[in-house]
Structures are given as C-alpha cells and as structure tokens.
Design a protein around this motif. Structure first.
Motif, short mmCIF file in Angstrom:
data_model
loop_
_atom_site.label_atom_id
_atom_site.label_comp_id
_atom_site.label_asym_id
_atom_site.label_seq_id
_atom_site.Cartn_x
_atom_site.Cartn_y
_atom_site.Cartn_z
N ARG A 1 0.85 -1.20 0.00
CA ARG A 1 0.00 0.00 0.00
C ARG A 1 0.89 1.25 0.00
O ARG A 1 2.11 1.18 0.20
N SER A 2 0.26 2.40 -0.22
CA SER A 2 1.01 3.66 -0.37
C SER A 2 1.92 3.93 0.82
O SER A 2 3.08 4.33 0.66
N SER A 3 1.41 3.73 2.03
CA SER A 3 2.21 4.03 3.22
C SER A 3 3.46 3.15 3.29
O SER A 3 4.55 3.61 3.63
N ALA A 4 3.30 1.86 2.95
CA ALA A 4 4.44 0.95 2.99
C ALA A 4 5.45 1.29 1.90
O ALA A 4 6.67 1.30 2.14
N ALA A 5 4.96 1.59 0.70
CA ALA A 5 5.86 1.94 -0.40
C ALA A 5 6.63 3.21 -0.08
O ALA A 5 7.85 3.29 -0.29
N ALA A 6 5.93 4.22 0.43
CA ALA A 6 6.60 5.48 0.77
C ALA A 6 7.65 5.27 1.86
O ALA A 6 8.73 5.88 1.83
N ARG A 7 7.35 4.40 2.82
CA ARG A 7 8.31 4.11 3.89
C ARG A 7 9.57 3.44 3.34
O ARG A 7 10.68 3.75 3.74
N MET A 8 9.40 2.50 2.40
CA MET A 8 10.55 1.82 1.82
C MET A 8 11.40 2.77 0.98
O MET A 8 12.63 2.64 0.92
N VAL A 9 10.75 3.74 0.32
CA VAL A 9 11.48 4.70 -0.51
C VAL A 9 12.06 5.83 0.33
O VAL A 9 12.95 6.55 -0.11
N ASN A 10 11.52 5.98 1.56
CA ASN A 10 11.95 7.05 2.47
C ASN A 10 11.51 8.42 1.98
O ASN A 10 12.29 9.38 1.95
N ILE A 11 10.25 8.50 1.58
CA ILE A 11 9.63 9.77 1.23
C ILE A 11 8.27 9.85 1.89
O ILE A 11 7.67 8.81 2.20
N PRO A 12 7.73 11.06 2.12
CA PRO A 12 6.39 11.17 2.68
C PRO A 12 5.35 10.63 1.69
O PRO A 12 5.54 10.69 0.47
N ARG B 1 11.27 -0.37 -6.58
CA ARG B 1 12.63 -0.22 -7.07
C ARG B 1 12.76 1.01 -7.95
O ARG B 1 13.74 1.78 -7.84
N ARG B 2 11.78 1.25 -8.81
CA ARG B 2 11.81 2.43 -9.68
C ARG B 2 11.75 3.70 -8.83
O ARG B 2 12.48 4.67 -9.09
N LEU B 3 10.90 3.71 -7.82
CA LEU B 3 10.78 4.88 -6.96
C LEU B 3 12.09 5.14 -6.19
O LEU B 3 12.48 6.30 -5.99
N VAL B 4 12.77 4.08 -5.76
CA VAL B 4 14.04 4.23 -5.06
C VAL B 4 15.08 4.87 -5.99
O VAL B 4 15.82 5.78 -5.59
N LEU B 5 15.13 4.40 -7.24
CA LEU B 5 16.06 4.98 -8.21
C LEU B 5 15.78 6.47 -8.41
O LEU B 5 16.70 7.30 -8.44
N ILE B 6 14.50 6.80 -8.57
CA ILE B 6 14.13 8.20 -8.79
C ILE B 6 14.50 9.04 -7.57
O ILE B 6 15.04 10.16 -7.70
N LYS B 7 14.23 8.52 -6.37
CA LYS B 7 14.58 9.26 -5.16
C LYS B 7 16.09 9.50 -5.09
O LYS B 7 16.55 10.61 -4.75
N GLN B 8 16.90 8.49 -5.40
CA GLN B 8 18.35 8.65 -5.36
C GLN B 8 18.83 9.70 -6.36
O GLN B 8 19.71 10.51 -6.06
N LEU B 9 18.23 9.70 -7.55
CA LEU B 9 18.64 10.66 -8.58
C LEU B 9 18.16 12.07 -8.24
O LEU B 9 18.86 13.05 -8.53
N VAL B 10 16.98 12.17 -7.64
CA VAL B 10 16.50 13.49 -7.19
C VAL B 10 17.46 14.05 -6.14
O VAL B 10 17.80 15.24 -6.15
N ASN B 11 17.93 13.18 -5.23
CA ASN B 11 18.88 13.62 -4.21
C ASN B 11 20.19 14.10 -4.82
O ASN B 11 20.92 14.89 -4.22
N LYS B 12 20.52 13.60 -6.01
CA LYS B 12 21.74 14.01 -6.69
C LYS B 12 21.53 15.25 -7.56
O LYS B 12 22.42 15.67 -8.28
#
Length: 345
Positions: free
Chosen positions: A17-28, A60-71
C-alpha cells in the motif's frame, strides 16, 4: 515456468500500500502522491477497496528516482525515463562522483567575492542543442569572454560538466517549462556559476517570472550575435565595478554596539537635547542594522549578485557603526552613561 520467470512475476505482483511503499522509498506519502498525480512516475494497481498497490518493481523504480533526485536531477525529466535508463544514469553519476573523489588534483574553489580580484574574463558555459555551433565563435572573439564548454540539454550531459567552473551559463532553448527552470538552476550550481542568460523561443508567464526571480538575463530569439556579446560584456563590467568598490572599503564593520532595548533606553535618557536628534540617530542605527542583515541574507541567496550584496552588506555595517559612534558622542556630551557593549559571539 522457469525460476527466472517466477521471480519476475513475483516482482511485478502488486502488494504494498502507499504508506508501505513510501516508507521503503523514504519519502512522505504526500510526496509519493504528488509524483504520481503530476508526473506519473509509476502506475500502481488499484485494489477492490480502492487502495493503490505497488509491486517490488514499482518500489525499485521509486528508489532509483529518489536517489537521482537527491543528486540534483529533476523529477519531471526522470519520470519520462525507463527504469533501465534510470539505473544507467545512477551508475554514471556514481562513477563520476567516484572519479572526482579520487582525483589527485581537485578543481580549487573559487575565492569568495570579498577576497576576489575583479574579474578580467567571464567564463561562459554554452547550453542547448545548437548553442556551441551558434555562439562559440562569436563569444570567443570578445576579449572579456572565455567559453569553457558546451553541452546539449540531455540528462546525461550533466555528467560532462562536473569538472568545469563557469561564471555564466548561456542557454539557448526553443521552449521553456518549469522543469527546464529546475534543470538550469541545478546545472548552474554544478558549475558554480553566478548567473544565467537564457535565450528562448516560447515560454509562459509563470516560467519567465520564475527565471526573473532568480536574476536570469532573458532574451527572446532570434538574437543578433552583438546583442548577446554586449549583454555578457555589460555583466562582467558590472561585476568588475562592484569588486573594485568592495576592495576600497576598510575591513568588515565592527559588530553592533547596542542592542534594541539599549538603543531605546539611550535615546530616552537624553531629555536635555531639545530636538529629537537622539531619537533619529537611534532609528537610523536600527534601520541600518536591519539593512545590514538583509544584505547578508541576499548575499547568501542571490548568486547572480553576490558581490553586489557583499558590498552593500559592508557599506551598511560601516554606516551603522558611524551612526552608533555619533549616538555615543551625543550621549557623552549629555553626561549619559553608555550601555555595555554586547559580547561578540
């Protein structure tokens, strides 16, 4: 079904669910929803209950995007890329960072405006599909300008400028969007540039206002070569003028001599002065102190005018110190004790 097929099928099964996915990606969760609604970064399934469900591939896609946004990459650009492309971009970025960290001869930091000599040549980075071909010869013929490189507007092009230092980014782009603004700002920071000059064909008023708020020099295409050259030469001469004025000032002003309550009490302790000069002096000290703080804030927030605001900050500080000395002189003449100086921190 082979073991590999089973693994792929399992990775694509909606389960989070959204809350679990956001928690794994470390975004609100709110950020995740904005990414989906505005940029369609992923296409999660929807359960019968109405909840969005994300697969391991989505996460996995969201994690990649988060890492690239941080860069520093823009979310609008990343959302249009396929997951393998995101992986490649992240790999290239990490390789570039590793090379920079291992470099035995890192690029020295540019001196701060307060210690720098006046610029003699403006280092220019050209950006845009045809910017290098169109402008390099023209700008290299100008003694005050030095073209340090050119690049197109592709995501991978950022990797080629991490070793460059420029004073000005000159971008020629047919159409401007808000994500273009984000990309240009990020690129400007990468090369430690003070300012941007953007030549554009079409843009809405919101985009243009966003660029103006950042002190960007805007020119509508088509633009004659001499017009661009003159705009850049005017810029470097303006920076030279301010840098020279900054060097003529004495050292930074002393810290404030009085605090707010001390100023008020001091002005009110001089009743024998028939006019209101003590009160006016107190107000001048307060206003100059406020402008001093405002200029310091502008110096940190406005890279295009950092030298100008460094100059204004120092001038305001010396003016404030002079008014403080004038107020102290009047107080001594009236036999009023001065409040103790605030300790310097």
């Amino acid at each position: 079904m082979t073991e590999q097929d089973a693994t792929l099928a399992d990775a694509s099964t909606p389960r989070y669910r959204s809350s679990a996915a956001a928690r794994m990606v470390n975004i609100p969760v709110a950020t995740l929803r904005v990414w989906e609604r505005r940029y369609q970064v992923v296409g999660p399934a929807q359960a019968a209950s109405g909840h969005r469900l994300y697969s391991s591939q989505d996460v996995r896609r969201l994690v990649l995007i988060k890492q690239l946004v941080n860069k520093g990459h823009g979310i609008g650009m990343l959302a249009r890329m396929q997951t393998p492309q995101l992986q490649d971009l992240l790999h290239e970025a990490e390789q570039a960072e590793g090379l920079l960290q291992r470099s035995v001869a890192p690029v020295p930091a540019r001196p701060t405006p307060r210690a720098a000599d006046a610029l003699t040549r403006l280092r220019v980075l050209l950006v845009g599909p045809d910017a290098g071909t169109r402008w390099r010869t023209t700008l290299e013929a100008v003694p005050e300008l030095d073209v340090v490189g050119s690049l197109d507007a592709s995501p991978q092009s950022e990797l080629r400028v991490q070793h460059l230092q420029a004073d000005m980014v000159v971008a020629e782009l047919g159409a401007l969007h808000m994500e273009t603004v984000d990309w240009l700002v990020r690129l400007t920071k990468l090369v430690n540039a003070r300012q941007m000059c953007v030549i554009y064909g079409f843009a809405n008023s919101q985009v243009l206002e966003a660029l103006r708020a950042r002190g960007v020099i805007l020119r509508r295409s088509p633009l004659a070569p001499h017009e661009l050259s003159q705009a850049l030469v005017d810029t470097v001469r303006g920076w030279q003028s301010v840098s020279e004025a900054l060097r003529t000032l004495p050292d930074p002003a002393p810290p404030p001599r009085f605090d707010g309550p001390g100023l008020v009490n001091l002005a009110q302790s001089m009743p024998r002065v028939a006019c209101e000069c003590p009160q006016h002096l107190s107000e001048l000290v307060t206003m100059l102190g406020q402008f001093e703080a405002y200029s310091a804030d502008c110096e940190s927030r406005q890279p295009a005018d950092v030298t100008l605001h460094a100059y204004l900050y120092r001038v305001a500080g010396h003016a404030r110190a002079l008014m403080e000395e004038a107020l102290a002189t009047v107080a001594k003449a009236e036999g009023v004790a001065l409040p103790e100086r605030r300790p310097v921190r």
